[in-house]
Write a protein that holds these residues in place. Sequence first.
Motif, short mmCIF file in Angstrom:
data_model
loop_
_atom_site.label_atom_id
_atom_site.label_comp_id
_atom_site.label_asym_id
_atom_site.label_seq_id
_atom_site.Cartn_x
_atom_site.Cartn_y
_atom_site.Cartn_z
N ALA A 8 0.81 -1.21 0.00
CA ALA A 8 0.00 0.00 0.00
C ALA A 8 0.85 1.27 0.00
O ALA A 8 0.37 2.35 -0.36
N GLU A 9 2.13 1.16 0.40
CA GLU A 9 3.00 2.34 0.44
C GLU A 9 3.66 2.63 -0.90
O GLU A 9 4.29 3.68 -1.06
N LEU A 10 3.55 1.72 -1.86
CA LEU A 10 4.12 1.97 -3.18
C LEU A 10 3.39 3.14 -3.84
O LEU A 10 2.16 3.22 -3.79
N SER A 11 4.13 4.03 -4.46
CA SER A 11 3.50 5.20 -5.08
C SER A 11 2.73 4.84 -6.35
O SER A 11 1.81 5.55 -6.74
N LEU A 12 3.11 3.73 -7.00
CA LEU A 12 2.48 3.33 -8.25
C LEU A 12 1.46 2.22 -8.00
O LEU A 12 1.77 1.23 -7.35
N ASN A 13 0.26 2.39 -8.55
CA ASN A 13 -0.81 1.44 -8.35
C ASN A 13 -0.97 0.51 -9.53
O ASN A 13 -0.52 0.80 -10.64
N GLY A 14 -1.64 -0.62 -9.32
CA GLY A 14 -1.92 -1.56 -10.40
C GLY A 14 -0.89 -2.68 -10.45
O GLY A 14 0.26 -2.53 -10.03
N LEU A 15 -1.33 -3.82 -10.99
CA LEU A 15 -0.45 -4.99 -11.05
C LEU A 15 0.78 -4.72 -11.89
O LEU A 15 1.90 -5.12 -11.53
N HIS A 16 0.61 -4.05 -13.03
CA HIS A 16 1.75 -3.78 -13.90
C HIS A 16 2.80 -2.94 -13.18
O HIS A 16 4.00 -3.16 -13.32
N ASN A 17 2.33 -1.97 -12.38
CA ASN A 17 3.28 -1.12 -11.65
C ASN A 17 3.91 -1.84 -10.47
O ASN A 17 5.01 -1.49 -10.04
N LEU A 18 3.24 -2.86 -9.95
CA LEU A 18 3.87 -3.70 -8.93
C LEU A 18 5.11 -4.37 -9.52
O LEU A 18 6.19 -4.38 -8.90
N TYR A 19 4.97 -4.93 -10.71
CA TYR A 19 6.11 -5.57 -11.37
C TYR A 19 7.21 -4.55 -11.68
O TYR A 19 8.41 -4.84 -11.52
N ASN A 20 6.82 -3.35 -12.12
CA ASN A 20 7.81 -2.31 -12.38
C ASN A 20 8.58 -1.95 -11.11
O ASN A 20 9.80 -1.77 -11.13
N SER A 21 7.86 -1.86 -9.99
CA SER A 21 8.51 -1.54 -8.71
C SER A 21 9.44 -2.65 -8.27
O SER A 21 10.53 -2.39 -7.73
N MET A 22 9.03 -3.91 -8.50
CA MET A 22 9.90 -5.04 -8.16
C MET A 22 11.20 -4.99 -8.96
O MET A 22 12.29 -5.16 -8.40
N ARG A 74 13.18 2.12 -0.09
CA ARG A 74 11.81 2.21 0.42
C ARG A 74 11.24 3.61 0.19
O ARG A 74 10.10 3.77 -0.27
N LYS A 75 12.01 4.63 0.49
CA LYS A 75 11.53 6.01 0.32
C LYS A 75 11.25 6.32 -1.14
O LYS A 75 10.20 6.89 -1.48
N ALA A 76 12.15 5.93 -2.03
CA ALA A 76 11.98 6.24 -3.45
C ALA A 76 10.80 5.49 -4.06
O ALA A 76 10.09 6.01 -4.93
N LEU A 77 10.58 4.25 -3.63
CA LEU A 77 9.43 3.49 -4.14
C LEU A 77 8.11 4.11 -3.68
O LEU A 77 7.08 3.90 -4.32
N SER A 78 8.16 4.87 -2.60
CA SER A 78 6.92 5.44 -2.06
C SER A 78 6.66 6.87 -2.52
O SER A 78 5.53 7.34 -2.39
N ASP A 79 7.68 7.56 -3.07
CA ASP A 79 7.43 8.97 -3.44
C ASP A 79 7.63 9.26 -4.93
O ASP A 79 7.60 10.41 -5.36
N PHE A 80 7.81 8.22 -5.75
CA PHE A 80 7.96 8.42 -7.20
C PHE A 80 6.65 8.93 -7.78
O PHE A 80 5.58 8.44 -7.44
N GLU A 81 6.73 9.90 -8.67
CA GLU A 81 5.53 10.58 -9.15
C GLU A 81 4.96 10.03 -10.46
O GLU A 81 3.96 10.53 -10.97
N GLY A 82 5.55 9.00 -11.03
CA GLY A 82 4.97 8.38 -12.22
C GLY A 82 5.46 9.01 -13.51
O GLY A 82 6.29 9.92 -13.52
N VAL A 83 4.89 8.54 -14.63
CA VAL A 83 5.34 8.91 -15.97
C VAL A 83 4.23 9.62 -16.71
O VAL A 83 3.08 9.17 -16.70
N GLU A 84 4.57 10.73 -17.33
CA GLU A 84 3.58 11.45 -18.13
C GLU A 84 3.08 10.57 -19.27
O GLU A 84 3.85 9.81 -19.87
N HIS A 85 1.81 10.68 -19.57
CA HIS A 85 1.14 9.92 -20.65
C HIS A 85 0.97 8.45 -20.33
O HIS A 85 0.63 7.66 -21.21
N ARG A 86 1.20 8.06 -19.08
CA ARG A 86 0.96 6.67 -18.68
C ARG A 86 0.00 6.70 -17.49
O ARG A 86 0.40 7.06 -16.38
#
Length: 460
Positions: free
Chosen positions: A279-293, A310-322
Amino acid sequence: MEYPANNTSSSLGHRLVVLGGGESGVGAAILGKEKGMEVFLSDMGTIAPRYRRMLDEEGIEWEEGTHTMARILAADEVVKSPGIPPTVPVVKEILANGIPVISEIEFAGRYTDAKMVCITGSNGKTTTTLLTYHILRNAGINVGLAGNVGRSLALQVAREHHDVYVIELSSFQLENMYDFKANIAVLLNITPDHLDRYEYQMQNYINAKFRIIRNLTPQDAFIFWENDPVISSQMKQVATEAQLFPFAERHEPGVAAYVDDEDYLILDTPATKLRMPRAELSLNGLHNLYNSMAAGLSACLLDIRKEDIRKALSDFEGVEHRLEFVEEINGVRYINDSKATNVNSCWYALESMPQSGVVLMLGGKDKGNDYTEIEPLVREKVKAIVCMGKDNSKLLDFFSGKVPAIADTHSLSDAVAACAEIASAGDTVLLSPCCASFDLFKSYEDRGEQFKEAVRKMKK
């Protein structure tokens, strides 16, 4: 036929021709000049003004709108920009004359001893690349970003020094890599894409993607999705000396990243054991779980501190157009997923959507798509499809009768207007086109920007 790199011991007098005057080509030309080579750049199209200025400032000869074959065939070696197919006449003639053709990444790799984290996959590679870069940069690593994102690797090697490069590699870039070697190779997934480039033979595309494990040694690492059926099948036919770090949604024997029964992300490498709530991962969805792994495992293997990962996985702001939220208008959420240029990427977007009330915008330049993969999710979640392209016949034929409503439009403004008319409060309008953008737009970025602008105009 495969042509090995012509890695001469001396660059003096070495005649280098660069095909393509974009980011990678100009970077390669500048690095060649820096190493004392005789450099000539040729582009059949038009070179952007800023790249012309860069070439002129470096005193590099260039041409646009034509290929002077006498100059090109006098080369000792050719660096080809990834967007140029190997089947075009100029490349075929170069190869017929026995002149080695390499990529910018191959060329740049000769002149740096930096560690290379190389990331490919049909989907998710930009997010994973930027997330990996985010972790390393925030941990204080002297890291460069290159490949499909960031600046030219060759230009950075010529002008800067980095200890680590994080490189997003497309199948096009991997095609002409021979001696280049990753230290950490990441393969996220393989689904049909760019089949028009690969003679509509899936195996040709798979072979290009698997070039990322080329030259790996026992000191190197290969990170991959354990349950991808294409990767699993290909792994039975190829060999690598690298250490293997597979990831999976749930724990399986041998996997290095997974989610446990308490919904914690587990990263398990010889040097690092990390456990954090999913739940602390900044990116949601199954595909983003794999990206975080994949990004987390790469950071573990580079000995980044657990606290920094841990900190970077929780505060990453994502990718434009995705899966980018644009606006909520009259209770309707508008999501920009213009980067979804293939069917599998659209599948991941739909997988992350609510259970119903999706108005899906599809269309563009079809690359040999098979829409069967998204059909179950479309039937389950999509209330209407709005087609947006010069030719929507394939989409209309496939989806007619499978959704309650389907619209045929041929411009972005008409498509957005149709979505606004169909959507009700609580619905989601999702631009996730499944197709390349080049029928109506300059790029997927152009398509996404125009979508966002059209949506925001409705709010005024």
